[in-house]
Design a protein around this motif. Structure first.
Motif, PDB file in Angstrom:
ATOM      1  N   ASP A 245       0.827  -1.206   0.000  1.00 18.79           N
ATOM      2  CA  ASP A 245       0.000   0.000   0.000  1.00 18.79           C
ATOM      3  C   ASP A 245       0.859   1.253   0.000  1.00 18.79           C
ATOM      4  O   ASP A 245       0.580   2.229  -0.718  1.00 18.79           O
ATOM      5  CB  ASP A 245      -0.911   0.012   1.235  1.00 18.79           C
ATOM      6  N   LYS A 246       1.894   1.251   0.827  1.00 24.17           N
ATOM      7  CA  LYS A 246       2.737   2.437   0.968  1.00 24.17           C
ATOM      8  C   LYS A 246       3.529   2.718  -0.301  1.00 24.17           C
ATOM      9  O   LYS A 246       3.711   3.883  -0.685  1.00 24.17           O
ATOM     10  CB  LYS A 246       3.671   2.267   2.172  1.00 24.17           C
ATOM     11  N   ALA A 249       1.058   4.053  -2.929  1.00 27.67           N
ATOM     12  CA  ALA A 249       0.620   5.404  -2.547  1.00 27.67           C
ATOM     13  C   ALA A 249       1.704   6.437  -2.822  1.00 27.67           C
ATOM     14  O   ALA A 249       1.408   7.616  -3.084  1.00 27.67           O
ATOM     15  CB  ALA A 249       0.241   5.430  -1.068  1.00 27.67           C
TER      16      ALA A 249
END
Length: 409
Positions: A245-246, A249
């Motif tokens: 996710d990081k 993102a």
């Protein structure tokens, strides 16, 4: 800009963990026991032992990592003659409460599982009656078969013909936090099976079940039923943002090969390379590495080590699959660019010589390789999250909430 490539050999443990006794797994050792089994049972044409041979992974430090984990050398070398270490190696210990697939992968990507999954008891009619009734009603089914702990290959032999005759899907589970549904691809319908799994995904939420797994099969009778590559996992998403996710993102990419996308509920995934079987997964992994631009994580799961050999307690098949993977590893190594970081690791153990058919609580290998990585022994990692933290640092991401990055000297 850097890239990272993770080749995860599902269930490839290298010695029982410090807390293995709590799981009934003290003494389990996937690599060690395969190594011994092959020496004792596999023979060359002249009758001499045909030892397990993994020279490429040995050069990355696998044999040394196993010795560090086990506190003793393997019974026989897997390296051959004159192998020099070219990677940075160690082992990692899991802190999550379970020894399941999701816990291992999530912890590795920075989210340890500090809660207990729900499980179905190992007894006949293991599913709550109200759950079974809801599955039948919402799935518009004539009924269900199974309702027990079972081997996926054995239960389709046992109940597959009745399933085709009655239209009742086979529902079963294992020691993992799963509800699995087996159904014939044509007699029942593949899309209908997927739709049923989606219904069950919602129904099992109150029971804290980690995954619903679609297990399609083909064939005309018990003698020739075989599961297909159209398996699909419906997993709950991680409770916190993972490294995947990081990275996405922050504008990076995650290329997921095999069942990685399913494991992370298709969250934080830029591109999915579906593949089944060791050869196809390796081919897809090579394609993903070739396609991946800078600032990309390529993440591959080689599930067959677990599903086809570990759970099936097939030491010969597991060993020969390891040798196949090892023989093809140079194909990935020559694709690496200057700033790439390659990792070979696992998510738990599944010792094919161990009692039962469950995963085993073991240390996992951590083998890093790249042009900027000095060959060395690293400190043992007290959590799988240290792996994610190391990759986050390599990709220039902000530190994750858990784990400590490896100190490459």
């Amino acid at each position: 800009m850097a890239r990272a490539i993770i080749l995860l050999l599902d269930s490839f443990g290298i010695g029982h963990a410090a807390d293995a006794e709590r799981f009934g797994d003290k003494g389990a050792d996937t690599l060690g026991h395969i190594c011994s089994w092959m020496a004792e049972n596999r023979k060359n044409e002249d009758g001499s032992p045909k030892f397990l041979y993994l020279p490429n992974m040995a050069r990355l430090g696998l044999e040394k990592a196993a010795e560090l984990s086990r506190g003793q050398r393997l019974a026989h070398t897997i390296a051959g003659e004159g192998a020099e270490i070219s990677g940075a190696y160690t082992y990692a210990q899991e802190v999550s409460r379970g020894k399941d697939t999701l816990s291992g992968h999530w912890e590795m990507m920075g989210v340890p599982v500090d809660f207990e999954w729900g499980y179905f008891p190992d007894k006949p009619n293991c599913f709550p009656p109200e759950l079974v009734e809801a599955i039948i009603k919402k799935g518009s089914l004539p009924g269900v078969l199974g309702e027990k702990h079972a081997s996926g290959t054995e239960i389709i032999k046992e109940l597959g013909e009745e399933h085709m005759r009655t239209g009742k899907p086979i529902i079963y589970t294992s020691a993992d936090s799963v509800l699995q549904i087996a159904a014939h691809e044509t007699a029942f319908g593949l899309e209908r099976l997927y739709d049923l799994c989606k219904i069950c995904y919602e129904l099992v939420k109150p029971y804290r079940i980690a995954r619903i797994i679609a297990r399609p099969f083909v064939g005309s009778c018990a003698a020739d039923f075989v599961r297909t590559g159209n398996r699909h996992d419906y997993a709950v998403p991680a409770p916190e943002p993972t490294l995947l996710d990081k990275l996405t993102a922050a504008g990076g990419n995650v290329y997921a090969v095999g069942k990685i996308a399913d494991i992370f509920a298709h969250r934080g995934i830029t591109k999915h390379y579906p593949a089944a079987g060791l050869e196809n997964i390796f081919n897809a992994s090579s394609s993903a590495v070739a396609d991946a631009p800078d600032n990309t994580l390529v993440f591959s799961n080689f599930v067959d080590f677990d599903s086809s050999y570990g759970h099936r307690r097939n030491a010969l098949g597991y060993g020969e699959a390891l040798e196949y993977f090892d023989s093809r590893l140079p194909e990935i190594l020559v694709q690496l660019k200057k700033d790439d970081l390659l990792l070979i690791t696992a998510d738990h153990g599944c010792d094919p010589t161990w009692r039962g058919s469950d995963h085993t609580r073991e240390h996992i290998p951590v083998l890093f390789y790249g042009s900027g990585i000095k060959p060395q022994q690293l400190e043992p990692m007290p959590s799988f999250s240290c792996i994610g933290q190391t990759i986050a640092a390599h990709l220039g991401l902000a530190p994750l909430a858990h784990g400590t990055a490896a100190a490459f000297k």
